[in-house]
Scaffold this motif. Structure first.
Motif, short mmCIF file in Angstrom:
data_model
loop_
_atom_site.label_atom_id
_atom_site.label_comp_id
_atom_site.label_asym_id
_atom_site.label_seq_id
_atom_site.Cartn_x
_atom_site.Cartn_y
_atom_site.Cartn_z
N LYS A 27 34.55 40.64 35.88
CA LYS A 27 33.24 41.69 36.39
C LYS A 27 33.84 42.53 37.33
O LYS A 27 33.26 43.61 37.70
CB LYS A 27 32.20 40.54 36.98
CG LYS A 27 31.57 39.86 35.80
CD LYS A 27 30.54 39.14 36.31
CE LYS A 27 29.73 38.39 35.55
NZ LYS A 27 28.70 37.17 36.07
N SER A 28 35.10 42.33 38.18
CA SER A 28 35.62 43.22 38.99
C SER A 28 36.90 44.01 38.37
O SER A 28 37.50 43.20 37.15
CB SER A 28 36.06 42.46 40.25
OG SER A 28 37.10 41.93 40.02
N GLU A 29 37.12 45.18 38.90
CA GLU A 29 38.47 45.66 38.31
C GLU A 29 39.59 44.89 38.43
O GLU A 29 40.67 44.77 37.76
CB GLU A 29 38.48 47.11 38.91
CG GLU A 29 39.38 48.16 37.94
CD GLU A 29 39.18 48.21 36.65
OE1 GLU A 29 40.13 48.26 35.80
OE2 GLU A 29 37.99 48.19 36.15
N GLU A 30 39.83 44.29 39.70
CA GLU A 30 41.03 43.59 39.99
C GLU A 30 40.91 42.47 39.27
O GLU A 30 41.96 41.77 38.44
CB GLU A 30 40.87 43.06 41.53
CG GLU A 30 42.21 42.24 41.83
CD GLU A 30 43.47 42.86 41.86
OE1 GLU A 30 44.41 42.21 42.04
OE2 GLU A 30 43.62 44.07 41.49
N GLY A 31 39.84 41.63 38.86
CA GLY A 31 39.91 40.55 37.99
C GLY A 31 40.12 40.99 36.62
O GLY A 31 40.99 40.37 35.97
#
Length: 123
Positions: free
Chosen positions: A56-60
């Motif tokens: 759900k996050s860009e880093e994830g």
């Protein structure tokens, strides 16, 4: 069922079991095709519940993709895993290439063997 189709089905099942054992979840759908010295697997429905949350996050998204591609390569360095793959097709595994598309929840792994397998999938 012809011999190449049986081996493709067995190869897909082996890949699913290896992923379940080492990743914790096997793909929901695998298609395997043979072309010369390559076994090409398309894997769909790979993400675990934790990974679905993480992407759900860009880093994830970056981490899941990087971990998936790096970890899969490491799994096949294990001689026991490598041996199962080699015995199934009767050839030595030279290397493999893999990529993972987080948005599509789809992976492609290309297993490269030391010789043509003689199992080419019909066009």
């Amino acid at each position: 069922m012809t011999q190449p189709i049986k081996i493709a089905h067995a190869f897909s099942n082996l890949v699913r079991e290896v992923r379940k054992q080492h990743v914790g979840k096997g793909p929901e759908h695998i298609t395997t095709r043979f072309v010369g010295p390559w076994a090409i697997c398309e894997l769909r429905g790979n993400l675990t519940s934790v990974e679905k949350f993480a992407v759900k996050s860009e880093e994830g998204r970056r981490l899941v993709r990087e971990l998936r591609t790096t970890f899969i390569k490491e799994i096949y360095k294990d001689e026991k895993v490598k041996s199962h793959v080699e015995q199934l097709v009767g050839a030595s595994l030279v290397t493999l290439f893999c990529d993972f598309d987080v948005d599509l929840d789809m992976a492609v792994t290309v297993y490269v063997f030391d010789r043509a397998l003689g199992l080419d999938s019909p066009s």
